[in-house]
Design a protein around this motif. Sequence first.
Motif, PDB file in Angstrom:
ATOM      1  N   THR A  14      51.704  29.654  17.041  1.00 60.84           N
ATOM      2  CA  THR A  14      51.329  29.244  18.402  1.00 60.84           C
ATOM      3  C   THR A  14      51.727  30.315  19.417  1.00 60.84           C
ATOM      4  O   THR A  14      50.951  30.649  20.322  1.00 60.84           O
ATOM      5  N   GLY A  15      52.936  30.847  19.275  1.00 61.18           N
ATOM      6  CA  GLY A  15      53.386  31.902  20.186  1.00 61.18           C
ATOM      7  C   GLY A  15      52.549  33.160  20.072  1.00 61.18           C
ATOM      8  O   GLY A  15      52.245  33.805  21.084  1.00 61.18           O
ATOM      9  N   LEU A  16      52.146  33.517  18.843  1.00 66.06           N
ATOM     10  CA  LEU A  16      51.307  34.698  18.648  1.00 66.06           C
ATOM     11  C   LEU A  16      49.945  34.522  19.307  1.00 66.06           C
ATOM     12  O   LEU A  16      49.452  35.418  20.010  1.00 66.06           O
ATOM     13  N   LEU A  17      49.319  33.356  19.112  1.00 68.02           N
ATOM     14  CA  LEU A  17      48.023  33.091  19.735  1.00 68.02           C
ATOM     15  C   LEU A  17      48.148  33.042  21.259  1.00 68.02           C
ATOM     16  O   LEU A  17      47.247  33.488  21.984  1.00 68.02           O
ATOM     17  N   ASN A  18      49.263  32.527  21.741  1.00 66.13           N
ATOM     18  CA  ASN A  18      49.487  32.478  23.190  1.00 66.13           C
ATOM     19  C   ASN A  18      49.633  33.884  23.766  1.00 66.13           C
ATOM     20  O   ASN A  18      49.118  34.176  24.857  1.00 66.13           O
ATOM     21  N   ILE A  19      50.312  34.776  23.048  1.00 68.55           N
ATOM     22  CA  ILE A  19      50.453  36.169  23.485  1.00 68.55           C
ATOM     23  C   ILE A  19      49.085  36.847  23.558  1.00 68.55           C
ATOM     24  O   ILE A  19      48.780  37.590  24.502  1.00 68.55           O
ATOM     25  N   LEU A  20      48.249  36.601  22.565  1.00 71.23           N
ATOM     26  CA  LEU A  20      46.911  37.199  22.560  1.00 71.23           C
ATOM     27  C   LEU A  20      46.080  36.683  23.744  1.00 71.23           C
ATOM     28  O   LEU A  20      45.342  37.444  24.376  1.00 71.23           O
ATOM     29  N   SER A  21      46.204  35.398  24.039  1.00 76.19           N
ATOM     30  CA  SER A  21      45.503  34.848  25.203  1.00 76.19           C
ATOM     31  C   SER A  21      46.002  35.478  26.501  1.00 76.19           C
ATOM     32  O   SER A  21      45.211  35.847  27.377  1.00 76.19           O
ATOM     33  N   LEU A  22      47.318  35.634  26.632  1.00 80.50           N
ATOM     34  CA  LEU A  22      47.888  36.226  27.846  1.00 80.50           C
ATOM     35  C   LEU A  22      47.510  37.696  27.986  1.00 80.50           C
ATOM     36  O   LEU A  22      47.400  38.206  29.111  1.00 80.50           O
ATOM     37  N   ALA A  23      47.294  38.386  26.857  1.00 74.89           N
ATOM     38  CA  ALA A  23      46.868  39.783  26.927  1.00 74.89           C
ATOM     39  C   ALA A  23      45.520  39.907  27.630  1.00 74.89           C
ATOM     40  O   ALA A  23      45.310  40.834  28.430  1.00 74.89           O
ATOM     41  N   PHE A  24      44.625  38.982  27.365  1.00 79.61           N
ATOM     42  CA  PHE A  24      43.322  39.017  28.037  1.00 79.61           C
ATOM     43  C   PHE A  24      43.404  38.433  29.445  1.00 79.61           C
ATOM     44  O   PHE A  24      42.630  38.831  30.325  1.00 79.61           O
ATOM     45  N   ILE A  25      44.322  37.495  29.670  1.00 82.75           N
ATOM     46  CA  ILE A  25      44.560  37.011  31.039  1.00 82.75           C
ATOM     47  C   ILE A  25      44.986  38.172  31.923  1.00 82.75           C
ATOM     48  O   ILE A  25      44.555  38.303  33.076  1.00 82.75           O
ATOM     49  N   GLY A  26      45.828  39.050  31.389  1.00 80.29           N
ATOM     50  CA  GLY A  26      46.256  40.221  32.145  1.00 80.29           C
ATOM     51  C   GLY A  26      45.122  41.175  32.460  1.00 80.29           C
ATOM     52  O   GLY A  26      45.259  42.015  33.362  1.00 80.29           O
ATOM     53  N   GLY A  27      44.000  41.075  31.749  1.00 80.44           N
ATOM     54  CA  GLY A  27      42.835  41.920  32.034  1.00 80.44           C
ATOM     55  C   GLY A  27      41.936  41.387  33.121  1.00 80.44           C
ATOM     56  O   GLY A  27      40.957  42.061  33.495  1.00 80.44           O
ATOM     57  N   LEU A  28      42.236  40.215  33.685  1.00 83.80           N
ATOM     58  CA  LEU A  28      41.379  39.657  34.731  1.00 83.80           C
ATOM     59  C   LEU A  28      41.368  40.492  36.026  1.00 83.80           C
ATOM     60  O   LEU A  28      40.339  40.578  36.687  1.00 83.80           O
ATOM     61  N   PRO A  29      42.498  41.107  36.449  1.00 79.88           N
ATOM     62  CA  PRO A  29      42.383  42.037  37.584  1.00 79.88           C
ATOM     63  C   PRO A  29      41.427  43.195  37.314  1.00 79.88           C
ATOM     64  O   PRO A  29      40.722  43.658  38.209  1.00 79.88           O
ATOM     65  N   LEU A  30      41.400  43.675  36.063  1.00 82.81           N
ATOM     66  CA  LEU A  30      40.421  44.695  35.694  1.00 82.81           C
ATOM     67  C   LEU A  30      39.005  44.158  35.834  1.00 82.81           C
ATOM     68  O   LEU A  30      38.106  44.851  36.336  1.00 82.81           O
ATOM     69  N   ALA A  31      38.790  42.906  35.407  1.00 87.17           N
ATOM     70  CA  ALA A  31      37.469  42.296  35.555  1.00 87.17           C
ATOM     71  C   ALA A  31      37.073  42.194  37.027  1.00 87.17           C
ATOM     72  O   ALA A  31      35.913  42.438  37.391  1.00 87.17           O
ATOM     73  N   TYR A  32      38.046  41.841  37.886  1.00 89.03           N
ATOM     74  CA  TYR A  32      37.757  41.777  39.325  1.00 89.03           C
ATOM     75  C   TYR A  32      37.361  43.143  39.871  1.00 89.03           C
ATOM     76  O   TYR A  32      36.382  43.271  40.617  1.00 89.03           O
ATOM     77  N   GLN A  33      38.105  44.180  39.500  1.00 85.80           N
ATOM     78  CA  GLN A  33      37.787  45.521  39.984  1.00 85.80           C
ATOM     79  C   GLN A  33      36.417  45.980  39.485  1.00 85.80           C
ATOM     80  O   GLN A  33      35.650  46.583  40.239  1.00 85.80           O
ATOM     81  N   LEU A  34      36.111  45.691  38.242  1.00 82.75           N
ATOM     82  CA  LEU A  34      34.835  46.134  37.680  1.00 82.75           C
ATOM     83  C   LEU A  34      33.650  45.453  38.358  1.00 82.75           C
ATOM     84  O   LEU A  34      32.625  46.089  38.636  1.00 82.75           O
ATOM     85  N   THR A  35      33.778  44.161  38.620  1.00 85.30           N
ATOM     86  CA  THR A  35      32.652  43.430  39.201  1.00 85.30           C
ATOM     87  C   THR A  35      32.465  43.693  40.689  1.00 85.30           C
ATOM     88  O   THR A  35      31.489  43.228  41.270  1.00 85.30           O
ATOM     89  N   SER A  36      33.362  44.434  41.319  1.00 83.56           N
ATOM     90  CA  SER A  36      33.226  44.688  42.751  1.00 83.56           C
ATOM     91  C   SER A  36      33.083  46.166  43.102  1.00 83.56           C
ATOM     92  O   SER A  36      32.850  46.496  44.264  1.00 83.56           O
ATOM     93  N   GLU A  37      33.191  47.066  42.126  1.00 79.31           N
ATOM     94  CA  GLU A  37      33.199  48.491  42.420  1.00 79.31           C
ATOM     95  C   GLU A  37      31.815  49.136  42.351  1.00 79.31           C
ATOM     96  O   GLU A  37      31.496  50.014  43.144  1.00 79.31           O
ATOM     97  N   PHE A  38      30.988  48.711  41.419  1.00 77.61           N
ATOM     98  CA  PHE A  38      29.748  49.438  41.154  1.00 77.61           C
ATOM     99  C   PHE A  38      28.607  48.957  42.039  1.00 77.61           C
ATOM    100  O   PHE A  38      28.636  47.846  42.572  1.00 77.61           O
ATOM    101  N   ALA A  39      27.604  49.812  42.182  1.00 80.40           N
ATOM    102  CA  ALA A  39      26.451  49.494  43.024  1.00 80.40           C
ATOM    103  C   ALA A  39      25.677  48.315  42.448  1.00 80.40           C
ATOM    104  O   ALA A  39      25.657  48.086  41.236  1.00 80.40           O
ATOM    105  N   GLU A  40      25.040  47.545  43.362  1.00 82.08           N
ATOM    106  CA  GLU A  40      24.308  46.361  42.928  1.00 82.08           C
ATOM    107  C   GLU A  40      23.095  46.739  42.079  1.00 82.08           C
ATOM    108  O   GLU A  40      22.424  47.733  42.337  1.00 82.08           O
ATOM    109  N   LYS A  41      22.826  45.909  41.061  1.00 80.34           N
ATOM    110  CA  LYS A  41      21.670  46.044  40.176  1.00 80.34           C
ATOM    111  C   LYS A  41      21.634  47.396  39.476  1.00 80.34           C
ATOM    112  O   LYS A  41      20.567  47.956  39.238  1.00 80.34           O
ATOM    113  N   SER A  42      22.806  47.926  39.176  1.00 81.90           N
ATOM    114  CA  SER A  42      22.875  49.168  38.412  1.00 81.90           C
ATOM    115  C   SER A  42      23.282  48.853  36.983  1.00 81.90           C
ATOM    116  O   SER A  42      23.762  47.762  36.672  1.00 81.90           O
ATOM    117  N   HIS A  43      23.082  49.840  36.101  1.00 84.05           N
ATOM    118  CA  HIS A  43      23.442  49.644  34.689  1.00 84.05           C
ATOM    119  C   HIS A  43      24.948  49.444  34.534  1.00 84.05           C
ATOM    120  O   HIS A  43      25.399  48.622  33.726  1.00 84.05           O
TER     121      HIS A  43
END
Length: 268
Positions: free
Chosen positions: A108-137
């Motif tokens: 359970t702790g191992l699976l929880n760590i793996l989940s938190l690793a991707f939770i920590g990537g959510l700021p990266l997701a925010y930066q990615l979805t707001s940095e690039f030009a609209e309707k670009s590749h």
Amino acid sequence: GQRDEEEEHHSLETFTFYLSEPLSKERVEAFSDGVYAIVATLLILDICQDNVPDPREVDEKFHGSLLEALSEYGPNYLAYFGSFVTIGLLWFVHHSLFLYVTKATRLTGLLNILSLAFIGGLPLAYQLTSEFAEKSHNEIEAIQVSCVIIFFASIFQFAIWTTALLHERETLHPFARYGGKEHAFMFAKLALYPCISLGAFFLTCLLSEFSTAIFHLMQIVIPFAFLALRIFVRISLTVVKSVMSLSRQKVVLLEEEESCLSPAETVS
């Protein structure tokens, strides 16, 4: 020599890794809450650092209107609130999950760590979805990466629930075991984010022109889906119970009719 062998054997047992060995549930919850709090804080720090208009720019470009200057960063603010809501709902699911999981194991702790690793990537997701030009590749790929991050962050939470169900008498609260109302609601709540994020990923592959709208629609729809889930689960369980009770009543009536018949009529 015999004493040295016993001490060596004891040390080997101490450092053996058993996936089913109990783990401190309180430590797992405390560490998880800390990660969620830090990730949520990073989101607001990023938006305060990069998306606040300069006073000189407000005076020269927007003629002193702060609202017009802020409106230029509208998509960035929308991405921030969407990411914050995502973190909040994933924390809410995590809280509900460990409310019913009464015993944590190393798996359970191992699976929880793996989940938190991707939770920590959510700021990266925010930066990615707001940095690039609209309707670009690049914007389409950034949205797909964000969907993948959300999918894995939630699927590992679902994996924790699945492993707890394998030994439900030891690890789950009685209310959340198979067949209960809370079990059905918990299953639907844990499956919501993986299903919707995976669906959004494939929709952005097929409908690339509407990828931004699909992603933001996903972030808006999920909170309302959480509100509607309990009502939907209750209605579904009520319908199932009513159908089962009607079938049982029919069986009871048939048994009563057969008991009232004479032996000759029963044979005929």
